[in-house]
Design a protein around this motif. Sequence first.
Motif, PDB file in Angstrom:
ATOM      1  N   PRO A  17       0.092   8.790   6.891  1.00 59.62           N
ATOM      2  CA  PRO A  17       0.274   8.195   5.567  1.00 59.62           C
ATOM      3  C   PRO A  17      -1.010   8.253   4.754  1.00 59.62           C
ATOM      4  CG  PRO A  17       0.153   6.505   7.244  1.00 59.62           C
ATOM      5  CD  PRO A  17       0.165   7.827   7.965  1.00 59.62           C
ATOM      6  N   GLN A  18      -0.882   8.161   3.457  1.00 59.84           N
ATOM      7  CA  GLN A  18      -2.053   8.148   2.584  1.00 59.84           C
ATOM      8  C   GLN A  18      -2.950   6.981   2.979  1.00 59.84           C
ATOM      9  OE1 GLN A  18      -2.911  10.351   0.429  1.00 59.84           O
ATOM     10  NE2 GLN A  18      -1.068  11.411  -0.180  1.00 59.84           N
ATOM     11  N   SER A  19      -4.245   7.194   2.966  1.00 61.69           N
ATOM     12  CA  SER A  19      -5.174   6.121   3.303  1.00 61.69           C
ATOM     13  C   SER A  19      -6.184   5.980   2.179  1.00 61.69           C
ATOM     14  CB  SER A  19      -5.891   6.450   4.613  1.00 61.69           C
ATOM     15  OG  SER A  19      -6.614   7.656   4.468  1.00 61.69           O
ATOM     16  N   GLY A  20      -6.983   4.936   2.246  1.00 58.82           N
ATOM     17  CA  GLY A  20      -8.016   4.735   1.251  1.00 58.82           C
ATOM     18  C   GLY A  20      -7.609   3.784   0.150  1.00 58.82           C
ATOM     19  N   PHE A  21      -6.396   3.250   0.171  1.00 66.75           N
ATOM     20  CA  PHE A  21      -5.987   2.260  -0.808  1.00 66.75           C
ATOM     21  C   PHE A  21      -6.609   0.921  -0.471  1.00 66.75           C
ATOM     22  CE2 PHE A  21      -2.169   4.975  -1.324  1.00 66.75           C
ATOM     23  CZ  PHE A  21      -2.274   5.157  -2.681  1.00 66.75           C
ATOM     24  N   ARG A  22      -7.000   0.204  -1.494  1.00 67.22           N
ATOM     25  CA  ARG A  22      -7.328  -1.197  -1.295  1.00 67.22           C
ATOM     26  C   ARG A  22      -6.012  -1.936  -1.184  1.00 67.22           C
ATOM     27  NH1 ARG A  22     -10.045  -0.064  -5.887  1.00 67.22           N
ATOM     28  NH2 ARG A  22     -12.070   0.809  -5.497  1.00 67.22           N
ATOM     29  N   ALA A  23      -5.975  -3.007  -0.436  1.00 73.54           N
ATOM     30  CA  ALA A  23      -4.721  -3.734  -0.200  1.00 73.54           C
ATOM     31  C   ALA A  23      -4.078  -4.184  -1.503  1.00 73.54           C
ATOM     32  CB  ALA A  23      -4.978  -4.936   0.705  1.00 73.54           C
ATOM     33  N   SER A  24      -4.874  -4.437  -2.549  1.00 72.59           N
ATOM     34  CA  SER A  24      -4.315  -4.955  -3.791  1.00 72.59           C
ATOM     35  C   SER A  24      -3.865  -3.860  -4.758  1.00 72.59           C
ATOM     36  CB  SER A  24      -5.347  -5.840  -4.486  1.00 72.59           C
ATOM     37  OG  SER A  24      -6.471  -5.062  -4.833  1.00 72.59           O
ATOM     38  N   VAL A  25      -4.047  -2.587  -4.412  1.00 74.75           N
ATOM     39  CA  VAL A  25      -3.687  -1.500  -5.315  1.00 74.75           C
ATOM     40  C   VAL A  25      -2.363  -0.886  -4.856  1.00 74.75           C
ATOM     41  CG1 VAL A  25      -4.362   0.735  -6.236  1.00 74.75           C
ATOM     42  CG2 VAL A  25      -6.087  -1.020  -5.858  1.00 74.75           C
ATOM     43  N   ALA A  26      -1.368  -0.950  -5.733  1.00 73.25           N
ATOM     44  CA  ALA A  26      -0.053  -0.404  -5.417  1.00 73.25           C
ATOM     45  C   ALA A  26      -0.019   1.086  -5.724  1.00 73.25           C
ATOM     46  CB  ALA A  26       1.007  -1.132  -6.225  1.00 73.25           C
ATOM     47  N   PRO A  27       0.744   1.854  -4.948  1.00 68.80           N
ATOM     48  CA  PRO A  27       0.890   3.286  -5.237  1.00 68.80           C
ATOM     49  C   PRO A  27       1.716   3.481  -6.504  1.00 68.80           C
ATOM     50  CG  PRO A  27       2.383   2.638  -3.488  1.00 68.80           C
ATOM     51  CD  PRO A  27       1.527   1.439  -3.787  1.00 68.80           C
ATOM     52  N   PRO A  28       1.811   4.721  -6.990  1.00 66.96           N
ATOM     53  CA  PRO A  28       2.650   4.974  -8.151  1.00 66.96           C
ATOM     54  C   PRO A  28       4.102   4.536  -7.896  1.00 66.96           C
ATOM     55  CG  PRO A  28       1.298   6.882  -7.686  1.00 66.96           C
ATOM     56  CD  PRO A  28       1.121   5.935  -6.536  1.00 66.96           C
TER      57      PRO A  28
END
Length: 114
Positions: A17-28
């Motif tokens: 799965p895509q990684s590197g997101f901060r927990a508070s940032v939703a994907p598109p």
Amino acid sequence: MLLAFTTLMLPNETGGPQSGFRASVAPPEFAVERGAITSGEVGYLLAFHVFNRGQSDALDVVVMASIGDQISSTKLDRVPAQGSAHGYLHFKKVPPGVEPRIDVERYRLPPIVR
């Protein structure tokens, strides 16, 4: 008016799965609104708007539509987070009484800045 919602999670280059997101940032998160179908010299154009309600930009967004047995797709360079983009899809014919089906087929995320 047709409004379709879709959320895509695509694998990264390693298949995970895509990684590197901060927990508070939703994907598109996409909503596609179909516009008018207009006729021209070489066929028909279906106008559309893509809305991104997520917190991440989406790049190389491929929008695909079908009318009967015809399929048309186009690529939008960018649909910004909390923003929108528009485009057109080409069809050779539009059978009477057949409604187009339209959705976001795929996209990629911007590079992760560390």
